[in-house]
Scaffold this motif. Structure first.
Motif, PDB file in Angstrom:
ATOM      1  N   SER A  46       0.900  -1.030  -0.011  1.00 40.20           N
ATOM      2  CA  SER A  46      -0.072   0.193   0.050  1.00 40.20           C
ATOM      3  C   SER A  46       1.392   1.387   0.021  1.00 40.20           C
ATOM      4  N   ASP A  47       0.128   2.363  -0.817  1.00 38.48           N
ATOM      5  CA  ASP A  47       1.443   3.683  -0.195  1.00 38.48           C
ATOM      6  C   ASP A  47       1.749   3.779   1.448  1.00 38.48           C
ATOM      7  N   ARG A  48       0.699   3.507   2.229  1.00 39.90           N
ATOM      8  CA  ARG A  48       0.887   3.965   3.403  1.00 39.90           C
ATOM      9  C   ARG A  48       2.881   2.956   3.814  1.00 39.90           C
ATOM     10  N   HIS A  49       2.796   1.396   3.577  1.00 41.68           N
ATOM     11  CA  HIS A  49       4.114   1.399   3.677  1.00 41.68           C
ATOM     12  C   HIS A  49       4.941   1.749   3.031  1.00 41.68           C
ATOM     13  N   ARG A  61       5.593   4.322   1.655  1.00 43.75           N
ATOM     14  CA  ARG A  61       6.262   5.315   2.459  1.00 43.75           C
ATOM     15  C   ARG A  61       7.037   4.852   4.203  1.00 43.75           C
ATOM     16  N   ARG A  62       6.370   3.857   4.624  1.00 43.13           N
ATOM     17  CA  ARG A  62       6.897   3.962   5.737  1.00 43.13           C
ATOM     18  C   ARG A  62       8.400   2.700   5.711  1.00 43.13           C
ATOM     19  N   VAL A  63       8.452   2.308   4.856  1.00 45.00           N
ATOM     20  CA  VAL A  63       9.290   1.531   4.134  1.00 45.00           C
ATOM     21  C   VAL A  63      10.749   2.382   3.490  1.00 45.00           C
ATOM     22  N   LYS A  64      10.552   3.560   2.166  1.00 46.58           N
ATOM     23  CA  LYS A  64      10.937   4.215   2.716  1.00 46.58           C
ATOM     24  C   LYS A  64      11.925   5.796   2.906  1.00 46.58           C
ATOM     25  N   GLY A  65      11.106   5.319   4.219  1.00 39.91           N
ATOM     26  CA  GLY A  65      11.156   6.379   5.332  1.00 39.91           C
ATOM     27  C   GLY A  65      11.938   5.842   6.189  1.00 39.91           C
ATOM     28  N   GLY A 123      13.287   4.127  -5.077  1.00 41.04           N
ATOM     29  CA  GLY A 123      11.529   3.864  -5.209  1.00 41.04           C
ATOM     30  C   GLY A 123      11.317   4.367  -5.884  1.00 41.04           C
ATOM     31  N   ASP A 124       9.855   3.794  -6.904  1.00 38.01           N
ATOM     32  CA  ASP A 124       9.059   4.826  -7.447  1.00 38.01           C
ATOM     33  C   ASP A 124       7.701   4.950  -6.738  1.00 38.01           C
ATOM     34  N   ALA A 125       7.134   5.735  -5.718  1.00 37.02           N
ATOM     35  CA  ALA A 125       6.365   6.261  -4.916  1.00 37.02           C
ATOM     36  C   ALA A 125       4.552   5.347  -5.506  1.00 37.02           C
ATOM     37  N   ALA A 126       3.858   5.683  -7.115  1.00 32.45           N
ATOM     38  CA  ALA A 126       3.652   5.897  -8.166  1.00 32.45           C
ATOM     39  C   ALA A 126       3.314   3.936  -8.473  1.00 32.45           C
ATOM     40  N   SER A 127       4.027   3.151  -8.431  1.00 31.11           N
ATOM     41  CA  SER A 127       4.165   1.458  -8.709  1.00 31.11           C
ATOM     42  C   SER A 127       4.540   1.045  -7.041  1.00 31.11           C
ATOM     43  N   ARG A 128       4.298   1.682  -6.391  1.00 33.50           N
ATOM     44  CA  ARG A 128       4.931   0.743  -5.327  1.00 33.50           C
ATOM     45  C   ARG A 128       6.048   0.006  -4.776  1.00 33.50           C
TER      46      ARG A 128
END
Ligand code: NAD
Length: 462
Positions: free
Chosen positions: A286-289, A291-295, A313-318
């Motif tokens: 998911s987007d939330r996860h 952002r968490r892992v990239k964070g 990473g690429d947020a759009a394709s997760r």
């Protein structure tokens, strides 16, 4: 699903429990397992497509970790059900001479299975296999984070079983909360330690027994005598399979300082060899996860860690590249929380005792991996506590049909898989039958003869 519908669901299953206990024998359980096998076999293509749609999982990974585990759990249960169900005779103790004692497994009743998103098909249906083998009726609550797979599970189960035997309740925490207010006879929960606590607290209201399959950080210890190439291969596979979203994935690796650089190079090579194809690595769920892992990566980098490979990473394709970090420290988020993504910190060490003390100071891991000789494996096994230990491999402790799987402390309570799964959903009922038990000789009134006999029995039994 509304709370009222949930209780109706539950009531329909609960009402049938006494009749089912009497009639749901081996033949009926085998038929239920066969029906489930047929449904899974017939839906292989749909299962693969669902997982691909939910988080870009490669069809080979889906076959190996979603379809195969369910089919082999079914095959194993069908093969061993006769033995598991058979009442076990136990020898009489001296004081019980003249009695016959047996342990008779009986279905607990109506079970609730709550599943996570990371292996959304196999972690919902694996416990279902155990529950059906044990003769329970079941409500399955799959994860809302993987909606396509959850809808497929609901459709397959709906077409295979009457709703008073197996029903699926789709939805998120609200549906879970509604279900947890009902007096189930067993709850089998797989998910995070935080939600595990909520489940156990809710179960306590009805004194419902629970199996909790939880998570946490699973460390790897490399010995100075480990085969670096072999270790790199197993770790690169175990960490990045399912994009690292695996409860028993290696979370971080302790490497002897003298070989740390050589191992990082080896690991980087293996990661490139295994995971370079564009569709090889699954996406983050998911987007939330994402952002968490990239964070976690960005935070570690900002605090001075080095990215050996990956990081982008690429947020759009997760999507997130397989990432190896060095130079992480205890105050970074990546060190503090379960990573649950394609990120692997390598931590050099000089003193194995300090590594073991560090592991023992934290919550007990679900899995612990050791790469090296027998002496190292024996020492780590003896001096640490974890749900399981894997020596010179990763992940496979989860997949062995004859090994129970479960955590300890923060990583879980109880066990599942194979016979352990059957026992989780069964009550082992002791049945003691009097044939010519001499105990009445000890009933009151307590005259001289009874006193003598009581003293004799105590002396002989003590
Ligand atoms: P999660 O705990 O967030 O969710 C698991 C299930 O609980 C879902 O079905 C969800 O809908 C439900 N849920 C969420 N919040 C709830 C609440 N407040 N009350 C009641 N139910 C609630 O876990 P997840 O994110 O789906 O999975 C990841 C976690 O699961 C990781 O910690 C991982 O290590 C662990 N895990 C453990 C195993 C194992 O076998 N031990 C296997 C897979 C995953």
């Amino acid at each position: 699903m509304a709370a009222r519908d949930l209780s109706e669901f539950f009531a329909a299953q609960a009402a049938l429990v006494p009749a089912r206990r009497a009639s749901f024998g081996r033949a009926e359980r085998l038929a239920a397992l066969e029906a489930l096998r047929g449904a899974v076999e017939g839906a292989r293509g749909e299962i693969t497509a669902a997982l691909e749609s939910d988080f870009g999982k490669h069809p080979v990974e889906t076959l190996l970790s979603e379809i195969l585990p369910v089919l082999s759990e079914i095959a194993h249960a069908r093969r061993h059900l006769r033995r598991w169900m058979r009442p076990r005779r136990v020898a009489p103790s001296l004081a019980m001479l003249g009695s016959r004692a047996r342990i008779v497994p009986q279905p607990k009743g109506v079970a609730l299975v709550i599943a996570p998103w990371n292996y959304p098909f196999s972690l919902a249906l694996g416990p279902l296999v155990s529950a059906l083998a044990a003769g329970c009726s079941v409500i399955v609550k799959p994860s809302e984070q993987t909606p396509v797979t959850s809808a497929l599970i609901a459709r397959l189960i709906g077409a295979t079983f009457p709703p008073d035997l197996v029903a699926v309740a789709e939805g998120g925490a609200d549906v879970s909360t509604g279900l947890l207010s009902l007096p189930f006879d067993h709850i089998f929960f797989t998910g995070s330690p935080a939600v595990g606590r909520i489940v156990m607290a809710a179960a306590a209201k009805h004194l419902t027994p629970v199996t909790l399959e939880l998570g946490g950080k699973s460390p790897v210890i490399l010995g100075t005598d480990s085969d670096l190439a072999g270790a790199a291969r197993w770790i690169a596979w175990g960490r990045f399979f399912n994009a690292g979203q695996t409860c028993v994935a290696p979370d971080h690796v302790y490497v002897p300082a003298g070989i740390a650089e050589a191992f990082a190079d080896r690991l980087k090579e293996e990661v490139a060899r295994m995971w370079s194809a564009p569709d090889a690595l699954a996406k983050i769920v998911s987007d939330r996860h994402w952002r968490r892992v990239k964070g976690l990566i960005d935070d570690a980098r900002a605090m001075g860690a080095t990215v050996v490979t990956g990081g982008q990473g690429d947020a759009a394709s997760r999507s997130l590249a397989p990432t190896i970090l060095t130079g992480t420290t205890g105050d970074m988020e990546v060190t503090r929380e379960e990573i649950f993504g394609p990120v692997l910190p390598l931590i050099p060490y000089d003193d194995l005792g300090a590594v073991i003390a560090g592991i023992n100071a934290g919550p007990r891991p679900l899995a612990l991996y050791v790469f090296g000789g027998q002496a190292l494996a024996d020492r780590v096994m003896r001096e640490t506590s974890s749900g399981s230990v894997g020596v010179n491999l990763t992940l496979l402790t989860f997949a062995h049909a004859n090994l129970p799987f479960g955590g300890i402390g923060n990583s879980g309570l109880g066990a599942g898989h194979g016979e352990a799964g059957f026992r989780a959903f069964s009550h082992d009922k002791p049945v003691l039958t009097n044939r010519f038990l001499a105990m009445p000789m000890l009933f009151p009134p307590y005259g001289a003869r009874v006193k003598r006999l009581a003293a004799l029995v105590t002396r002989l039994s003590g």
